[in-house]
Write a protein that holds these residues in place. Structure first.
Motif, PDB file in Angstrom:
ATOM      1  N   ASN A   1       0.852  -1.187   0.000  1.00  0.00           N
ATOM      2  CA  ASN A   1       0.000   0.000   0.000  1.00  0.00           C
ATOM      3  C   ASN A   1       0.886   1.234   0.000  1.00  0.00           C
ATOM      4  O   ASN A   1       1.952   1.247   0.627  1.00  0.00           O
ATOM      5  CB  ASN A   1      -0.888   0.023   1.254  1.00  0.00           C
ATOM      6  CG  ASN A   1      -1.901  -1.095   1.247  1.00  0.00           C
ATOM      7  OD1 ASN A   1      -2.405  -1.490   0.195  1.00  0.00           O
ATOM      8  ND2 ASN A   1      -2.201  -1.613   2.424  1.00  0.00           N
ATOM      9  N   ILE A   2       0.466   2.282  -0.693  1.00  0.00           N
ATOM     10  CA  ILE A   2       1.286   3.487  -0.807  1.00  0.00           C
ATOM     11  C   ILE A   2       1.606   4.088   0.560  1.00  0.00           C
ATOM     12  O   ILE A   2       2.707   4.565   0.794  1.00  0.00           O
ATOM     13  CB  ILE A   2       0.636   4.523  -1.761  1.00  0.00           C
ATOM     14  CG1 ILE A   2       1.667   5.597  -2.124  1.00  0.00           C
ATOM     15  CG2 ILE A   2      -0.625   5.105  -1.160  1.00  0.00           C
ATOM     16  CD1 ILE A   2       1.266   6.466  -3.278  1.00  0.00           C
ATOM     17  N   GLU A   3       0.646   4.025   1.480  1.00  0.00           N
ATOM     18  CA  GLU A   3       0.889   4.601   2.811  1.00  0.00           C
ATOM     19  C   GLU A   3       1.942   3.810   3.599  1.00  0.00           C
ATOM     20  O   GLU A   3       2.544   4.333   4.533  1.00  0.00           O
ATOM     21  CB  GLU A   3      -0.399   4.738   3.614  1.00  0.00           C
ATOM     22  CG  GLU A   3      -1.167   3.469   3.840  1.00  0.00           C
ATOM     23  CD  GLU A   3      -2.165   3.131   2.739  1.00  0.00           C
ATOM     24  OE1 GLU A   3      -2.884   2.144   2.917  1.00  0.00           O
ATOM     25  OE2 GLU A   3      -2.237   3.836   1.717  1.00  0.00           O
ATOM     26  N   ASP A   4       2.202   2.568   3.206  1.00  0.00           N
ATOM     27  CA  ASP A   4       3.268   1.789   3.842  1.00  0.00           C
ATOM     28  C   ASP A   4       4.637   2.176   3.298  1.00  0.00           C
ATOM     29  O   ASP A   4       5.649   1.970   3.956  1.00  0.00           O
ATOM     30  CB  ASP A   4       3.040   0.290   3.629  1.00  0.00           C
ATOM     31  CG  ASP A   4       1.791  -0.212   4.329  1.00  0.00           C
ATOM     32  OD1 ASP A   4       1.365   0.420   5.329  1.00  0.00           O
ATOM     33  OD2 ASP A   4       1.228  -1.222   3.885  1.00  0.00           O
ATOM     34  N   VAL A   5       4.667   2.721   2.093  1.00  0.00           N
ATOM     35  CA  VAL A   5       5.925   3.115   1.462  1.00  0.00           C
ATOM     36  C   VAL A   5       6.226   4.582   1.719  1.00  0.00           C
ATOM     37  O   VAL A   5       7.339   4.953   2.080  1.00  0.00           O
ATOM     38  CB  VAL A   5       5.881   2.829  -0.055  1.00  0.00           C
ATOM     39  CG1 VAL A   5       7.165   3.263  -0.726  1.00  0.00           C
ATOM     40  CG2 VAL A   5       5.601   1.351  -0.316  1.00  0.00           C
ATOM     41  N   TRP A   6       5.229   5.447   1.544  1.00  0.00           N
ATOM     42  CA  TRP A   6       5.355   6.874   1.778  1.00  0.00           C
ATOM     43  C   TRP A   6       4.310   7.290   2.809  1.00  0.00           C
ATOM     44  O   TRP A   6       3.205   7.718   2.452  1.00  0.00           O
ATOM     45  CB  TRP A   6       5.154   7.671   0.491  1.00  0.00           C
ATOM     46  CG  TRP A   6       6.252   7.501  -0.490  1.00  0.00           C
ATOM     47  CD1 TRP A   6       7.517   7.976  -0.378  1.00  0.00           C
ATOM     48  CD2 TRP A   6       6.196   6.814  -1.746  1.00  0.00           C
ATOM     49  NE1 TRP A   6       8.257   7.616  -1.489  1.00  0.00           N
ATOM     50  CE2 TRP A   6       7.475   6.909  -2.349  1.00  0.00           C
ATOM     51  CE3 TRP A   6       5.202   6.123  -2.431  1.00  0.00           C
ATOM     52  CZ2 TRP A   6       7.767   6.358  -3.564  1.00  0.00           C
ATOM     53  CZ3 TRP A   6       5.495   5.561  -3.648  1.00  0.00           C
ATOM     54  CH2 TRP A   6       6.766   5.682  -4.198  1.00  0.00           C
TER      55      TRP A   6
END
Length: 93
Positions: free
Chosen positions: A87-92
């Protein structure tokens, strides 16, 4: 072949949006360049390595970009995921 073309069209629009957004940021930051040719902005090996179906997708989506609320979208993409994505929130965060 049709589904490959449609996937390449989606990629063309995402890549174009990404590039235009980087170009506008470079202008605002007074940089002499906008994207890297390596893995930080995706690799481009030159015209010799271009793929005919991808070129068709680029032509057929000419001028198309992705926006949200009158702003260019952040169109992050990758060439290889190894079979897993996050998930994008896990990366950024």
């Amino acid at each position: 072949n049709r589904s490959k073309l449609e996937a390449l069209k989606a990629q063309a629009v995402a890549a174009r949006t990404y590039a235009i957004k980087r170009m506008l940021e470079a202008i605002a930051e007074h940089k002499n360049f906008d994207v890297y040719s390596g893995v930080s902005d995706q690799v481009y090996k030159g015209r010799r390595d271009e793929y005919m179906l991808a070129c068709r997708a680029i032509r057929e989506t000419k001028g198309m970009i992705l926006t949200y609320k009158d702003s260019l979208c952040d169109c992050y993409y990758h060439s290889t995921c190894g079979g897993y994505t996050a998930n994008i929130e896990d990366v950024w965060p």
